[in-house]
Motif scaffolding. Structure first.
Motif: not given
Length: 159
Positions: A121-138
């Motif tokens: 859940f935490e990992d998914n939340l950070v992933w979604r927030a990172a996408e919205l913050l324009n922080v790439g997957s890498r």
């Protein structure tokens, strides 16, 4: 869960609720609300997570203990009334540059790993927030690995 966290904060601050200088457009409030969301997403708010949250806010934003507590209390309220992450990430996108947004993702992982591990859940939340913050997957994956390694070694440099 939020009531328990709010009661904890109220107990620490002596039961006094004080108006702070954090308004709706303050990026620190948006960041704190994301961190509170990370802390509570897995359904268990630990003492370690609460301590890490307060420490992160104080250190990263140059706040004293009283200001940190006020910010946490406001962030809990904002997180409880939020319907999505966009309300917080849009404020952060306007206020921060690329490095600042990567620091927010790092802070989120620090809170997530505070209890010894990263839940899905935490990992998914950070992933979604990172996408919205324009922080790439890498960058997100690199940051997650660095925070995990620092957590596992206790912040000590490997020899």
């Amino acid at each position: 869960m939020f009531r328990t966290l709010s009661d904890f904060i109220t107990d620490i601050t002596g039961g006094a609720r004080e108006a702070a200088a954090f308004d709706e457009t303050d990026y620190r409030l948006a960041a704190a609300a994301l961190l509170v969301h990370v802390m509570s997403i897995d359904g268990a708010v630990t003492v370690e997570e609460q301590a890490v949250l307060r420490t992160i806010l104080a250190n990263r934003f140059g706040l004293d203990a009283k200001e940190s507590e006020a910010l946490v209390e406001l962030a809990i309220a904002k997180d409880a009334e939020a319907v999505d992450l966009y309300a917080f990430t849009s404020v952060l996108n306007r206020a921060l540059d690329d490095e600042g947004r990567r620091r927010i993702v790092e802070m989120m992982f620090e809170v997530a790993y505070a209890d010894g591990g990263l839940s899905e859940f935490e990992d998914n939340l950070v992933w979604r927030a990172a996408e919205l913050l324009n922080v790439g997957s890498r960058d997100r994956i690199r940051i997650r690995r660095e925070v995990r390694e620092e957590t596992e070694t206790g912040g000590e440099e490997p020899e």
